[in-house]
Design a protein around this motif. Structure first.
Motif, PDB file in Angstrom:
ATOM      1  N   VAL A   1     -78.537  11.462 -65.267  1.00 55.20           N
ATOM      2  CA  VAL A   1     -78.850  11.598 -63.828  1.00 55.20           C
ATOM      3  C   VAL A   1     -78.168  12.753 -63.052  1.00 55.20           C
ATOM      4  O   VAL A   1     -78.981  13.451 -62.340  1.00 55.20           O
ATOM      5  CB  VAL A   1     -78.767  10.373 -63.114  1.00 55.20           C
ATOM      6  CG1 VAL A   1     -79.004  10.199 -61.644  1.00 55.20           C
ATOM      7  CG2 VAL A   1     -79.592   9.215 -63.840  1.00 55.20           C
ATOM      8  N   LEU A   2     -77.049  12.872 -63.035  1.00 61.53           N
ATOM      9  CA  LEU A   2     -76.258  13.881 -62.388  1.00 61.53           C
ATOM     10  C   LEU A   2     -76.473  15.404 -62.824  1.00 61.53           C
ATOM     11  O   LEU A   2     -76.767  15.996 -61.955  1.00 61.53           O
ATOM     12  CB  LEU A   2     -74.622  13.581 -62.780  1.00 61.53           C
ATOM     13  CG  LEU A   2     -74.163  12.441 -62.196  1.00 61.53           C
ATOM     14  CD1 LEU A   2     -72.783  12.198 -62.736  1.00 61.53           C
ATOM     15  CD2 LEU A   2     -73.907  12.573 -60.669  1.00 61.53           C
ATOM     16  N   LEU A   3     -76.722  15.581 -64.147  1.00 61.64           N
ATOM     17  CA  LEU A   3     -77.292  16.676 -64.380  1.00 61.64           C
ATOM     18  C   LEU A   3     -78.636  16.969 -63.868  1.00 61.64           C
ATOM     19  O   LEU A   3     -78.802  18.361 -63.556  1.00 61.64           O
ATOM     20  CB  LEU A   3     -77.240  16.859 -65.945  1.00 61.64           C
ATOM     21  CG  LEU A   3     -75.752  16.987 -66.640  1.00 61.64           C
ATOM     22  CD1 LEU A   3     -76.111  17.024 -68.251  1.00 61.64           C
ATOM     23  CD2 LEU A   3     -75.173  18.242 -66.097  1.00 61.64           C
ATOM     24  N   ASP A   4     -79.606  16.128 -63.938  1.00 59.42           N
ATOM     25  CA  ASP A   4     -81.080  16.617 -63.311  1.00 59.42           C
ATOM     26  C   ASP A   4     -80.772  16.813 -62.041  1.00 59.42           C
ATOM     27  O   ASP A   4     -81.472  17.918 -61.324  1.00 59.42           O
ATOM     28  CB  ASP A   4     -81.717  15.293 -63.502  1.00 59.42           C
ATOM     29  CG  ASP A   4     -82.314  14.996 -64.742  1.00 59.42           C
ATOM     30  OD1 ASP A   4     -82.278  16.303 -65.691  1.00 59.42           O
ATOM     31  OD2 ASP A   4     -82.705  14.057 -65.289  1.00 59.42           O
ATOM     32  N   ALA A   5     -79.791  15.973 -60.971  1.00 57.45           N
ATOM     33  CA  ALA A   5     -79.638  16.266 -59.707  1.00 57.45           C
ATOM     34  C   ALA A   5     -79.128  17.589 -59.402  1.00 57.45           C
ATOM     35  O   ALA A   5     -79.503  18.144 -58.298  1.00 57.45           O
ATOM     36  CB  ALA A   5     -78.780  14.829 -59.133  1.00 57.45           C
ATOM     37  N   LEU A   6     -78.383  17.962 -60.277  1.00 55.63           N
ATOM     38  CA  LEU A   6     -77.610  19.338 -60.018  1.00 55.63           C
ATOM     39  C   LEU A   6     -78.203  20.540 -60.429  1.00 55.63           C
ATOM     40  O   LEU A   6     -77.844  21.465 -60.272  1.00 55.63           O
ATOM     41  CB  LEU A   6     -76.084  19.243 -60.651  1.00 55.63           C
ATOM     42  CG  LEU A   6     -75.189  18.005 -60.040  1.00 55.63           C
ATOM     43  CD1 LEU A   6     -73.932  18.166 -60.778  1.00 55.63           C
ATOM     44  CD2 LEU A   6     -74.930  18.210 -58.599  1.00 55.63           C
ATOM     45  N   ARG A   7     -79.027  20.435 -61.134  1.00 59.27           N
ATOM     46  CA  ARG A   7     -80.001  21.524 -62.280  1.00 59.27           C
ATOM     47  C   ARG A   7     -80.394  22.319 -60.929  1.00 59.27           C
ATOM     48  O   ARG A   7     -81.057  21.943 -59.910  1.00 59.27           O
ATOM     49  CB  ARG A   7     -80.853  21.022 -62.854  1.00 59.27           C
ATOM     50  CG  ARG A   7     -81.567  22.096 -63.788  1.00 59.27           C
ATOM     51  CD  ARG A   7     -82.293  21.457 -65.012  1.00 59.27           C
ATOM     52  NE  ARG A   7     -81.483  20.700 -65.926  1.00 59.27           N
ATOM     53  CZ  ARG A   7     -81.704  19.524 -66.199  1.00 59.27           C
ATOM     54  NH1 ARG A   7     -82.470  18.901 -65.614  1.00 59.27           N
ATOM     55  NH2 ARG A   7     -80.975  18.739 -66.935  1.00 59.27           N
TER      56      ARG A   7
END
Length: 296
Positions: A106-112
């Motif tokens: 979830v974090l990686l998707d949000a920060l991409r």
């Protein structure tokens, strides 16, 4: 109340450093990081069940809120939350994956697409404990569920590129809110294994070390200076604080039979020269902080 649930009018200290989201700030390691980082940087810290002054509530399973918070213009997202007790992870692998792996997705998707960096605190339990020491280049081979979930989370982060994994060993000391280490010494007797070897890190040293390393990417180790058995560590802490418990030596199946544990976990780095303080130095500092388990 503002959008993070802080009282209106709260202002994070404005400083030259990055704006930081610290997930798991009410935990043992997260609390140590909060104590060092919050006075020096603009930090938003979160808690799940253990409310603490200045922190905002966040359940890692609330993916919508987690993503929205992470994407709100932070320079660094330091992920120190999740299911930590090895026995709890071993008992419920699905929950361990839900709390230790899925939030990283979830974090990686949000920060991409943003300039923000994710810093994942990982564990020496990604190794099997069969080597004298482990550097960043050594192959992982976890023997328990917790280690496997941390390895899976690392893989997600490293596949993305541009982020940082910091592996930590056993951490000892006194936390500002959670005291999971000293709580082990709260009973009349404290079993401690003589066949588990570690290079433990003193909690207050992690924040300053992380601040010196967070500009890096990839994988980094941060280990303690001294190599000791669990029994030696617990005995020395007990003596330093004069705690009313008797540390009892145990081996193998007598302790933690419900969870496999690597026998020797000594983290060393080939990428930097930082080490935690010597055990004598750390214990002198811990003793000066005060006595007693403080099991908040």
């Amino acid at each position: 109340m503002n959008r993070y649930g802080r009282p209106s009018g709260w202002e994070a200290p404005a400083g030259p450093g990055p704006r930081i989201l610290l997930l798991g700030a009410s935990g043992f390691v997260g609390g140590g990081l909060w104590s060092h980082l919050a006075p020096r940087h603009a930090v938003v810290g979160t808690y799940a069940t253990r409310a603490a002054p200045g922190l905002v509530r966040l359940d890692l399973r609330d993916e919508t809120r987690l993503a929205a918070l992470a994407a709100d213009g932070f320079d660094l997202v330091v992920h120190a939350a999740g299911l930590v007790p090895l026995e709890a992870a071993e008992a419920d692998p699905a929950l361990a994956r839900l709390l230790n792996v899925r939030p990283v997705e979830v974090l990686l998707d949000a920060l991409r697409g943003s300039a923000a960096k994710l810093v994942l605190l990982s564990s020496d339990n990604v190794f099997d404990g069969t080597r004298p020491r482990y550097t960043e280049a050594d192959p992982r081979s976890p023997v328990n569920v917790y280690g496997r979930t941390k390895a899976a989370a690392e893989d997600l982060l490293l596949a993305e590129g541009g982020h940082l994994v910091v592996r930590l060993p056993l951490v000892f000391g006194r936390g500002p809110w959670a005291n999971t280490f000293l709580a082990r010494l709260a009973a009349p007797t404290t079993p401690a294994r003589t066949d588990l070897v570690c290079a433990p890190v003193y909690l207050p040293s992690i924040g300053p070390a992380l601040a010196r390393l967070w500009h890096r990417t990839g994988v980094l180790h941060y280990g303690g200076a001294d190599v000791v058995t669990r029994f030696e560590l617990m005995s020395r802490v007990q003596r330093a604080l004069d705690l009313p418990t008797r540390v009892v030596p145990v081996r193998g199946p007598q302790a933690h039979a419900e969870c496999p544990r690597p026998p020797r976990l000594v983290l060393r780095s080939t990428r930097h020269r930082l080490l935690g303080p010597a055990l004598d130095t750390a214990l002198a500092h811990l003793t000066a902080q005060g006595r007693g388990p403080g099991t908040s």
